[in-house]
Design an enzyme around this catalytic site. Structure first.
Site, PDB file in Angstrom:
ATOM      1  N   SER A  84       0.885  -1.206  -0.219  1.00 12.64           N
ATOM      2  CA  SER A  84      -0.018   0.166  -0.036  1.00 12.64           C
ATOM      3  C   SER A  84       0.662   1.341   0.197  1.00 12.64           C
ATOM      4  O   SER A  84       1.539   1.296  -0.858  1.00 12.64           O
ATOM      5  CB  SER A  84      -0.929   0.399   1.411  1.00 12.64           C
ATOM      6  OG  SER A  84      -1.787   0.935   0.771  1.00 12.64           O
ATOM      7  N   ASP A 174      -1.160  14.668  12.978  1.00 15.39           N
ATOM      8  CA  ASP A 174      -1.344  16.073  12.521  1.00 15.39           C
ATOM      9  C   ASP A 174      -0.012  16.943  11.580  1.00 15.39           C
ATOM     10  O   ASP A 174      -1.183  16.851  10.010  1.00 15.39           O
ATOM     11  CB  ASP A 174      -1.081  17.119  13.358  1.00 15.39           C
ATOM     12  CG  ASP A 174      -2.142  17.736  14.213  1.00 15.39           C
ATOM     13  OD1 ASP A 174      -2.606  16.836  14.044  1.00 15.39           O
ATOM     14  OD2 ASP A 174      -1.784  18.083  15.541  1.00 15.39           O
ATOM     15  N   HIS A 233      -7.385  -5.895   0.260  1.00 12.91           N
ATOM     16  CA  HIS A 233      -6.478  -5.723   0.162  1.00 12.91           C
ATOM     17  C   HIS A 233      -4.603  -5.749   0.588  1.00 12.91           C
ATOM     18  O   HIS A 233      -3.991  -5.551   0.199  1.00 12.91           O
ATOM     19  CB  HIS A 233      -6.831  -4.081   0.435  1.00 12.91           C
ATOM     20  CG  HIS A 233      -5.684  -2.955   0.696  1.00 12.91           C
ATOM     21  ND1 HIS A 233      -4.521  -2.387  -0.985  1.00 12.91           N
ATOM     22  CD2 HIS A 233      -5.170  -2.080   1.358  1.00 12.91           C
ATOM     23  CE1 HIS A 233      -4.689  -0.934  -0.328  1.00 12.91           C
ATOM     24  NE2 HIS A 233      -3.659  -1.397   1.099  1.00 12.91           N
TER      25      HIS A 233
END
Length: 253
Positions: A84, A174, A233
């Site tokens: 991924s 963040d 996946h």
């Protein structure tokens, strides 16, 4: 940046790179199995696992982190496997530093831009209110409205650390949120190409490697081979035996 690395085994070097919100430890038994024939180095990407936190989630920066960590470990080349997001890091490393990548394995991802559900997961994690005394069960319940799939909630909450009164995230949410546009994209230098051996392993129940993406794969990786594993996946964890059956002959060839 020098990445946190979990190393096992001896032999030819194999670097393993995890996906978004994952960590080196997710490779677990797969790394131990491959460690029987290889020196396996599973790395935490920046802002993940026990690696340092810093701005910049574009794949050029993430690939350079891997290159610097390889150098710090005394490696001038290795086989590189990524799943991924880790697959995009591996592809970028092969395209920008091909001398470091002896052979490339990409698990269920393509060199294209995606509009994947990952952005919604990051928003949900940021929105989770962490309170004193919160348990993992509490967190699972609080995340349910935004992430109804229990398996995905469990995967995301591997990143929640319960070592104090109030839980804390080990990932830099963040910085990851700020970098989501770069994470979804894939923008190598113009004319980049990797001429070494490459294996793309896709899940048969995944839509991350579609026929429409084959021209992009062939354009960057002229010698790409393909294998399909009965899985969604997370091909390496959902069907490890079939994954290894495709992977090990390629690594040994």
């Amino acid at each position: 940046m020098i990445l946190n690395t979990v190393e096992t085994g001896e032999g030819p070097a194999l670097v393993m790179l995890h996906g978004l919100m994952g960590a080196a430890q997710n490779f677990g038994g797969l790394a131990r199995r491959l460690g029987q024939t290889h020196r396996v180095l599973a790395m935490d990407a920046r802002n993940h696992g026990a690696s340092p936190h810093a701005p910049g989630m574009d794949y050029t920066a993430l690939a350079e982190d891997v290159a610097e960590t390889m150098a710090a470990r005394g490696l001038d080349h290795a086989a590189v496997l990524g799943h991924s997001m880790g697959g995009k890091i591996a592809m970028m490393l092969a395209l920008t530093r091909p001398e470091l990548v002896e052979r490339l394995v990409v698990a269920d991802i393509s060199p294209v831009r995606y509009a994947a559900p990952s952005r919604a997961y990051v928003v949900a994690m940021q929105g989770l209110v962490l309170t004193p005394g919160m348990t993992r069960r509490d967190a699972m319940a609080a995340l349910l409205p935004a992430v109804p799939e229990e398996v995905i909630r469990g995967f995301l909450l591997q990143n929640l650390i319960f070592d104090g009164d109030v839980p804390r995230w080990r990932v830099a949410l963040d910085w990851i949120a700020a970098g989501m546009d770069a994470i979804e994209d894939f923008a190598p230098p113009a004319g980049a190409r990797y001429d070494g051996p490459a294996l793309f392993i896709r899940g048969t129940r995944s839509d991350y490697v579609l026929p429409a993406y084959m021209p992009a794969i062939g354009g960057f990786f002229a010698h790409a081979q393909h294998a399909a594993v009965e899985a969604a996946h997370w091909v390496h964890s959902e069907n490890p035996h079939a994954f290894l059956a495709a992977l090990e002959p390629f690594l040994a060839s």
